[in-house]
Write an enzyme that holds these catalytic residues in place. Structure first.
Site, PDB file in Angstrom:
ATOM      1  N   HIS A 105       0.925  -1.605  -0.058  1.00  0.00           N
ATOM      2  CA  HIS A 105      -0.092  -0.370  -0.374  1.00  0.00           C
ATOM      3  C   HIS A 105       0.331   1.262   0.010  1.00  0.00           C
ATOM      4  CE1 HIS A 105      -2.859  -3.110   1.206  1.00  0.00           C
ATOM      5  NE2 HIS A 105      -3.586  -2.575   0.496  1.00  0.00           N
ATOM      6  N   LYS A 164      -2.934   4.756  -7.623  1.00  0.00           N
ATOM      7  CA  LYS A 164      -3.197   5.861  -8.226  1.00  0.00           C
ATOM      8  C   LYS A 164      -2.454   6.242  -8.874  1.00  0.00           C
ATOM      9  CE  LYS A 164      -8.578   5.668  -7.567  1.00  0.00           C
ATOM     10  NZ  LYS A 164      -9.024   5.319  -6.170  1.00  0.00           N
TER      11      LYS A 164
END
Ligand code: MSP
Length: 470
Positions: A146, A296
């Site tokens: 992450h 993203k």
């Protein structure tokens, strides 16, 4: 009729679905459709994982209520699953009141293996789990999945005593009683199992309020994974209903990143509940875009709806089921997708159908509807009422199968332990016999039914031959 239960991981409702989420669905759907083809009764669960810190934080950041936020994401997920043509039977939402009540009952049933303790450690909200100090050091305090720094948490939480079940889980995995696919993941899981500490299964309510309240303790919220994993059985009505028709699951589809939860914590929960372990856990790899993980910040997230809209659901399913490896990490690029579409779907299958249909329509040739698989010669003789000649034709086919048995000598294959060849040979012969049997039907209806009965389901040779010799 066999009962088959197929499950998929339930995605976090913290955003829109991406192409990675499709893997569980397309794989599970192929399986569900295959079992239906065999005539099995299939239950096929999908759903949404709506609780936990990461969903809550995302909603707050967007300035909307968490309820409205998850509703919107669930609608997007449902739309996505429908666009993929996934034939699920049950959709479970973890905010559903029945699910919440059932989770609390599951917690109570686990209580013998639950204790309270203080804990200080590193937590990743992306993974929704504590990592060990070793893991923390190995990745310099930043979660590799992450790209977020771990948070230091010091809390008093409830713990689930995984150690009570380690031996049983290890034995079940080693004996393939819970079959982990692919095989190379099995070793990883067995290693992780040895290293697994007891797992923290609650968070203080002041830290995390968006979740299932721990029964009997107003200050604690259930750890999202306990709530999420329970979905596979709460949707079946557990604990108030007998779920033995459907449980254990035939196959549970998950990504490799969450296999550890499904192959360690989940089996421990099931064992504590006195329930059988799933028959198979199928774990697929990650979909990469241009060779790297979708994110993203990299800006390489592919919207699945774009892919579906380009050439339709079947083109999507074709690429993800044939060109994305079933088990290993694989790459998606628009170029590869377009190539597969143009060179394979369009050139091979599309062209074949087009050419054949064109030739048949130009020459005015149609397929006879109900009797499509009956040989032309047989049909023509029958339609000319030439019964003895038609029967001769059928008999030649019967003799031809006998001759094939003599030549292929399946008993030798059995004797030599050549199982795969033996199966191919016998199944091929039986299929031929069933084809011939169709033609036999009008002539010998009783025999026809007997043959169908003998070769359906588990085969037992009749005690006396169909036509005992005098
Ligand atoms: N909420 C948990 C699952 C709970 S199941 C009791 C979760 N959610 S997720 O949204 O992160 O992932 C849902 C599924 O999508 C998982 O099977 C996961 O492996 C899969 N994938 C998510 N990103 C993926 C790729 N990039 N590629 C392939 N599958 C991936 O984990």
């Amino acid at each position: 009729m066999n009962k088959v239960y197929i499950t998929t991981a339930i995605p976090y409702m913290n955003g829109s679905p991406h192409i990675g989420h499709a893997m569980d669905y397309v794989q599970a759907d192929v399986s569900a459709r295959y079992y239906r083809l065999l005539g099995d009764d299939v239950k096929f669960q999908v759903g949404s994982d709506e609780h936990g810190g990461k969903v809550f934080q995302k909603a707050t950041a967007q300035g909307v209520t968490v309820e409205a936020f998850v509703d919107e994401n669930v609608a997007k997920l449902k739309d996505f699953i429908a666009k993929l043509d996934v034939s699920y039977t049950d959709f479970v939402r973890t905010t559903n009141t029945d699910h919440i009540r059932r989770c609390q009952e599951i917690w109570r049933k686990l209580s013998e293996h639950i204790y309270k303790d203080k804990y200080e450690g590193w937590y990743c909200t992306g993974c929704e789990r504590f990592v060990t100090d070793k893991e923390y050091e190995e990745c310099n305090g930043v979660c590799p999945d992450h790209q977020k720094s771990y948070e230091r948490l010091e809390e008093e939480n409830y713990y689930f005593r995984i150690s009570d079940f380690k031996d049983q889980i290890r034995e079940a995995i080693l004996a393939d009683r819970v079959l982990i696919l692919p095989d190379f993941r099995k070793k990883e899981i067995l290693k992780l199992l040895e290293e697994s500490p007891d797992v923290s299964i609650s968070r203080p309510k002041e830290q995390l309020s968006w979740g299932v309240p721990v029964p009997g303790d107003d200050n604690q919220t259930m750890y999202v994974w306990i709530d999420a994993l329970s979905n596979y059985i709460t949707i079946l009505g557990y604990p108030e209903r007998d779920i033995s028709d459907w449980w254990p699951a035939t196959a549970q589809f998950v990504g490799k990143d969450i296999l550890r939860f499904h192959a360690i914590i989940w089996p421990a929960m099931l064992l504590a509940l006195g329930l059988p372990l799933p028959k198979t856990i199928v774990s697929h790899g990650m979909i990469l875009v241009g060779g790297v993980k979708m994110s993203k910040s990299v800006g390489n997230v592919v919207d699945p709806v774009d892919v579906i809209e380009r050439h339709g659901a079947d083109a999507f399913r074709y690429y993800f089921l044939r060109h994305i490896d079933t088990f290993a990490d694989s790459d998606f690029t628009w170029e590869k997708f377009e190539n597969a579409y143009n060179n394979e779907l369009a050139n091979d299958l599309g062209n074949l159908v087009q050419r054949l249909a064109t030739l048949m329509s130009k020459n005015d040739i149609a397929l006879p509807s109900a009797s499509a698989i009956l040989p032309k010669k047989y049909q023509s003789l029958m339609e000319k009422f030439e019964f003895s000649k038609a029967f001769d034709f059928v008999w030649e086919e019967v003799q031809a199968i006998n001759k094939r048995i003599d030549e292929e000598k399946p008993w030798m294959l059995a004797k030599n332990g050549e199982r795969i060849k033996l199966e191919e040979c016998l199944i091929g012969l039986a299929r031929e016999l069933l084809k011939v049997n169709l033609m036999l039907g009008p002539f010998l209806p009783e025999t026809n039914e007997k043959i169908v009965e003998i070769f359906s389901g588990k085969i037992t040779a009749p005690k006396t031959p169909l036509f005992p010799k005098n």
